[in-house]
Design an enzyme around this catalytic site. Sequence first.
Site, short mmCIF file in Angstrom:
data_model
loop_
_atom_site.label_atom_id
_atom_site.label_comp_id
_atom_site.label_asym_id
_atom_site.label_seq_id
_atom_site.Cartn_x
_atom_site.Cartn_y
_atom_site.Cartn_z
N SER A 136 0.85 -1.18 0.00
CA SER A 136 0.00 0.00 0.00
C SER A 136 0.88 1.23 0.00
CB SER A 136 -0.86 0.00 1.27
OG SER A 136 -1.56 1.22 1.41
N TYR A 149 -2.02 0.40 10.65
CA TYR A 149 -2.06 -0.06 9.25
C TYR A 149 -0.77 0.31 8.52
CZ TYR A 149 -3.82 -0.77 4.51
OH TYR A 149 -4.00 -1.19 3.21
C1 8X3 Z 1 -5.05 1.86 1.55
C2 8X3 Z 1 -4.44 3.19 1.34
O1 8X3 Z 1 -4.49 5.63 2.11
O2 8X3 Z 1 -6.08 4.15 3.17
O3 8X3 Z 1 -4.16 0.80 1.37
O4 8X3 Z 1 -3.77 3.99 3.71
S1 8X3 Z 1 -4.73 4.26 2.66
#
Ligand code: 8X3
Length: 250
Positions: A136, A149
Amino acid sequence: MTHEQAPSRTAVVTGASSGIGAASARALAAQGFQVVCAARRTERIEELAAEIGGTALTCDVNDADSVAALAAAVPVCHVLVNNAGGAVGTDRVEDADIEGWRWMYEVNVLGLVRVTQALLPALRASGDGVIVNVGSTAGRWAYEGGGGYTSAKHAVKVVSETLRLELNGEPIRITEVAPGMVRTDEFSVKRFGGDQAKADAVYAGVDHPLLAEDVADAIAWVATRPSHVDIDELVIKPRAQAAAHKVHRT
Ligand code: 8X3
């Protein structure tokens, strides 16, 4: 004159029940791969497998037995798309929900490692394997409330780099495909605990966020380069997004 049929090549896609995973399974099938659709939700992958002439295999990337069963069913694997992953919560580090962070680390990182370990013999057996790790842009930049994340996706980038070093000299390529803003049915809804309005706000006013198909297209391209061509990483964002905080909205 008869034409010899090219032997079919096998691709395994994790998290194939929705979003980028399902779109990648379709895109790889369109390129002639025999696709093994792996995910926890059996009904969804059975439907997808029937649609694309592939195989459905119920699999939880965080369950060792389940991953062992996947590996047992796929003795030769040409392409592995480690797509299973996701985000939960938008808590600041100060208030981090440790269980949410643990889930993100387990599914995005440890699940990817577990599946990779299990399928490496099958990738070697193909004589020309490609591992595509779905990372990502969250593995490139930090943003407030994204720590759990972004940390996990930074790990996906580094695991990909490490694998490339460790497997150097073997017939296996490793690519990290790192998408930015992709509008899928589930990603943001899950992140916001089912709150559709909050999920919709992420994409509000953005002219054309990426679709799962855009990322799947990139994955299929990576998977079909000639054997000597290694694509290390591919960052893909909508035109409207220049950076985490720099998104053009109308
Ligand atoms: C998702 C991109 O911008 O929500 O993988 O982190 S973000």
